[in-house]
Write a protein that holds these residues in place. Structure first.
Motif, PDB file in Angstrom:
ATOM      1  N   ARG A 111      -1.302  54.802  11.906  1.00 33.71           N
ATOM      2  CA  ARG A 111      -1.084  56.324  12.379  1.00 33.71           C
ATOM      3  C   ARG A 111      -1.527  56.641  14.309  1.00 33.71           C
ATOM      4  O   ARG A 111      -1.659  55.491  15.046  1.00 33.71           O
ATOM      5  CB  ARG A 111      -2.268  57.701  11.998  1.00 33.71           C
ATOM      6  CG  ARG A 111      -2.733  57.165  10.671  1.00 33.71           C
ATOM      7  CD  ARG A 111      -3.809  57.983  10.350  1.00 33.71           C
ATOM      8  NE  ARG A 111      -4.544  57.492   8.300  1.00 33.71           N
ATOM      9  CZ  ARG A 111      -3.951  59.015   8.267  1.00 33.71           C
ATOM     10  NH1 ARG A 111      -3.434  60.500   8.994  1.00 33.71           N
ATOM     11  NH2 ARG A 111      -4.481  59.104   6.669  1.00 33.71           N
ATOM     12  N   PRO A 112      -1.203  57.741  14.820  1.00 33.82           N
ATOM     13  CA  PRO A 112      -1.047  58.332  16.043  1.00 33.82           C
ATOM     14  C   PRO A 112      -2.668  57.604  16.970  1.00 33.82           C
ATOM     15  O   PRO A 112      -2.533  57.043  18.138  1.00 33.82           O
ATOM     16  CB  PRO A 112      -0.857  59.755  16.317  1.00 33.82           C
ATOM     17  CG  PRO A 112       0.365  60.258  14.971  1.00 33.82           C
ATOM     18  CD  PRO A 112      -0.265  59.312  13.705  1.00 33.82           C
ATOM     19  N   ASP A 113      -4.083  57.761  15.418  1.00 28.99           N
ATOM     20  CA  ASP A 113      -4.337  57.880  16.386  1.00 28.99           C
ATOM     21  C   ASP A 113      -5.397  56.437  16.536  1.00 28.99           C
ATOM     22  O   ASP A 113      -6.408  55.646  17.126  1.00 28.99           O
ATOM     23  CB  ASP A 113      -6.097  58.318  15.705  1.00 28.99           C
ATOM     24  CG  ASP A 113      -6.309  57.681  14.655  1.00 28.99           C
ATOM     25  OD1 ASP A 113      -5.808  57.283  13.883  1.00 28.99           O
ATOM     26  OD2 ASP A 113      -6.758  58.700  13.777  1.00 28.99           O
ATOM     27  N   GLY A 114      -4.562  55.165  16.092  1.00 28.77           N
ATOM     28  CA  GLY A 114      -4.316  53.918  15.788  1.00 28.77           C
ATOM     29  C   GLY A 114      -5.062  53.510  14.552  1.00 28.77           C
ATOM     30  O   GLY A 114      -5.216  52.546  14.403  1.00 28.77           O
ATOM     31  N   HIS A 115      -5.351  54.687  13.667  1.00 31.51           N
ATOM     32  CA  HIS A 115      -6.003  54.089  12.124  1.00 31.51           C
ATOM     33  C   HIS A 115      -5.208  53.993  11.029  1.00 31.51           C
ATOM     34  O   HIS A 115      -3.661  54.399  11.696  1.00 31.51           O
ATOM     35  CB  HIS A 115      -7.065  55.385  11.803  1.00 31.51           C
ATOM     36  CG  HIS A 115      -7.279  55.401  10.451  1.00 31.51           C
ATOM     37  ND1 HIS A 115      -6.339  55.113   9.672  1.00 31.51           N
ATOM     38  CD2 HIS A 115      -8.829  55.243  10.651  1.00 31.51           C
ATOM     39  CE1 HIS A 115      -7.875  54.718   8.054  1.00 31.51           C
ATOM     40  NE2 HIS A 115      -8.978  54.793   9.187  1.00 31.51           N
ATOM     41  N   ALA A 116      -5.246  53.317  10.487  1.00 31.42           N
ATOM     42  CA  ALA A 116      -4.071  52.405   9.212  1.00 31.42           C
ATOM     43  C   ALA A 116      -4.043  53.293   8.835  1.00 31.42           C
ATOM     44  O   ALA A 116      -4.341  54.284   8.472  1.00 31.42           O
ATOM     45  CB  ALA A 116      -4.697  51.453   8.329  1.00 31.42           C
ATOM     46  N   GLN A 117      -2.473  53.751   8.348  1.00 27.94           N
ATOM     47  CA  GLN A 117      -1.920  54.256   7.356  1.00 27.94           C
ATOM     48  C   GLN A 117      -2.492  54.621   6.068  1.00 27.94           C
ATOM     49  O   GLN A 117      -3.106  54.126   5.304  1.00 27.94           O
ATOM     50  CB  GLN A 117      -0.209  54.255   7.250  1.00 27.94           C
ATOM     51  CG  GLN A 117       0.396  53.934   8.157  1.00 27.94           C
ATOM     52  CD  GLN A 117       1.006  55.773   8.842  1.00 27.94           C
ATOM     53  OE1 GLN A 117       0.821  56.344   7.544  1.00 27.94           O
ATOM     54  NE2 GLN A 117       1.671  55.544   9.615  1.00 27.94           N
ATOM     55  N   PHE A 118      -2.698  55.210   5.296  1.00 26.81           N
ATOM     56  CA  PHE A 118      -2.952  55.738   3.915  1.00 26.81           C
ATOM     57  C   PHE A 118      -3.117  54.294   3.382  1.00 26.81           C
ATOM     58  O   PHE A 118      -1.547  53.980   3.071  1.00 26.81           O
ATOM     59  CB  PHE A 118      -2.984  57.254   3.451  1.00 26.81           C
ATOM     60  CG  PHE A 118      -3.768  57.443   1.957  1.00 26.81           C
ATOM     61  CD1 PHE A 118      -4.639  58.148   2.134  1.00 26.81           C
ATOM     62  CD2 PHE A 118      -3.106  56.157   0.743  1.00 26.81           C
ATOM     63  CE1 PHE A 118      -5.706  58.639   0.170  1.00 26.81           C
ATOM     64  CE2 PHE A 118      -3.990  57.453  -0.184  1.00 26.81           C
ATOM     65  CZ  PHE A 118      -4.604  58.295  -0.425  1.00 26.81           C
ATOM     66  N   GLY A 119      -3.926  53.999   2.461  1.00 24.38           N
ATOM     67  CA  GLY A 119      -3.665  53.170   1.793  1.00 24.38           C
ATOM     68  C   GLY A 119      -3.135  51.645   2.082  1.00 24.38           C
ATOM     69  O   GLY A 119      -3.115  50.789   1.105  1.00 24.38           O
TER      70      GLY A 119
END
Length: 479
Positions: free
Chosen positions: A192-200
């Protein structure tokens, strides 16, 4: 019409079993065991079931009981005259007993603890084994999916139990739980833009930090990276426990009857496929060391919100309102069953629990996203509380820390997705079932979760493919 030879074979088999299933003296046998066995075996909702399930139902019918296993009625009918019922379809079941987990004071005798006091859970009818079954059937309603793996499908769950004492004091109850165990997420290296992994999913950097050899995507995740260690009678709390991570959906509260049999019904769909607030887990006593640290009862979720590190709400606005007019909506008393409706202002907004797939997402943050979510933070409680607040916020459109009926509706868009279907774990992915002996501790989580210290029965999923007819007649309401 039931298949006569199969019924005769069943009766012959049960005639040999039923005598052995009667309680010993001074308890009293079921005087009409043969009739009860024949009645259940011939019933239209039972006659087409797989033999192991059918045998379990007629075995319970042969024993002393207050009522026979619950009749399953169709919930759909043909669109054309004469509008005959369309049978519900059994696509999975669970056979339950008390042998698949560490004995506890509800299922076994411990000298000095309960060897000279009345029995309170298992052990009625002079010690007949405690057994049960769970039938999971799809309602083939018009305009609804007929694939049980579709989260928009409507599903009925029938639980029948033999051999549990009625619970009398402090409003205690038994509660069933469909359990999905967390799996290792697939890798998607586009964050994601915040560096977090995508859902699932997890990032490759997350996958690189997972321990052990049990980190193949799709495998059951284990906290130590070893092969799954399922609950076992050889476990020993607190030092030898299962290493899987359960997500548990309640099948509702119920009690047993005069002759120690219990019967429960549950509707499983996107309005009920919700999980207790995960931030309750450190306060159940089921995580080793938390009881000794005085954490039992240290937190409550009675006022909905996103947990200790999230949004905390005003009890006047979000509490259980005794008035007929709500504070900000026309809801009055809190009623989580008011999920659907034509007027969103009358749908419940004070939900304490969250969709099962969102619980899965929170656990991915806690256990598997060690690089993309709070890298370097190792404290379980902080990771859990922070993940809960963060993931709820992605779905919580009005920022109150609670996911309302409209916000959690399967058709509502959220977090950049066109709907919320991703937020619900399909019924077919619940690989285990358990029943707990509950008391009113104020928590929605299973008693002593995630441990098995309050379990009285458990079983594993048995898929049925192709599905088979599993109802007779038609429900008078048909909703």
């Amino acid at each position: 019409m039931p298949h006569l030879p199969s019924i005769l074979l069943m009766l012959v088999a049960m005639s040999a079993v039923s005598f052995g299933e009667q309680p010993s003296a001074p308890c009293h046998a079921n005087p009409q065991a043969n009739l009860d066995v024949a009645t259940v075996a011939a019933r239209g909702d039972v006659s087409s079931l797989p033999n192991p399930l059918k045998e379990r139902l007629v075995r319970m019918a042969s024993r002393p009981h207050s009522q026979l296993p619950t009749q399953a009625y169709a919930e759909a009918h043909s669109d054309t005259a004469p509008f005959k019922p369309k049978p519900s379809q059994l696509f999975q079941y669970y056979l339950l007993d008390s042998k698949g987990f560490e004995p506890n004071p509800f299922t076994a005798i411990f000298p000095g603890l309960n060897d000279n006091v009345m029995l309170t859970a298992t052990g009625p009818d002079c010690g007949l084994p405690t057994i049960g079954s769970v039938r999971v059937v799809l309602e083939p309603k018009p305009d609804l999916p007929t694939d049980p793996s579709d989260v928009r499908a409507f599903i009925d769950v029938f639980t029948d139990i033999s051999g549990l004492f009625v619970i009398n004091n402090e409003s205690g109850w038994y509660e069933g739980w469909m359990i999905h165990d967390l799996k290792v997420a697939p890798v998607n290296n586009r964050p994601r833009p915040d560096g977090h992994a995508q859902f699932g999913t997890i990032l490759k950097s997350d996958a690189d930090k997972l321990k052990g050899g049990n980190k193949v995507p799709g495998a059951f995740f284990t906290v130590d990276g070893s092969a799954p260690h399922w609950p076992s009678p050889n476990d020993h709390f607190p030092d030898k426990q299962t290493n899987v991570v359960p997500i548990q959906v309640s099948m509702g509260a119920w009690n047993t009857l005069q002759q120690s049999d219990g019967h429960a019904y549950w509707e499983f769909n996107y309005t009920t496929d919700w999980v207790h607030p995960l931030y309750e887990l450190p306060f159940t006593g089921g995580i080793p060391g938390t009881f000794e640290a005085g954490q039992v009862g240290a937190l409550q979720s009675i006022i909905p919100g996103s947990g200790p590190n999230g949004i905390k709400n005003d009890p006047v606005t979000y509490g259980d309102n005794p008035n007929t007019k709500g504070v900000i909506q026309g809801t009055g008393p809190r009623d989580p069953d008011k999920f659907d409706g034509d007027d969103d202002t009358q749908r419940e907004f004070r939900m304490r629990f969250i969709p099962s797939g969102l619980a899965n997402e929170i656990f991915l943050d806690v256990y598997q996203r060690l690089a993309s979510f709070e890298p370097g933070v190792t404290d379980f409680k902080q990771r859990l509380f922070d993940a809960y607040a963060a993931e709820v916020a992605r779905v919580d459109a009005n920022g109150d820390g609670a996911i309302s009926g409209p916000e959690g509706d399967v058709d509502t868009p959220s977090d950049g997705f066109e709907d919320n279907a991703r937020l619900f774990i399909p019924a077919t992915q619940f690989n285990r079932f358990a029943i707990t002996r509950e008391l009113n501790d104020g928590l929605l989580a299973p008693r002593f979760a995630p441990s098995q210290r309050a379990w009285v029965l458990s079983g594993i999923q048995v898929p049925v493919n192709p599905s088979v007819p599993a109802s007779a007649g038609e429900d008078g309401d048909d909703r």
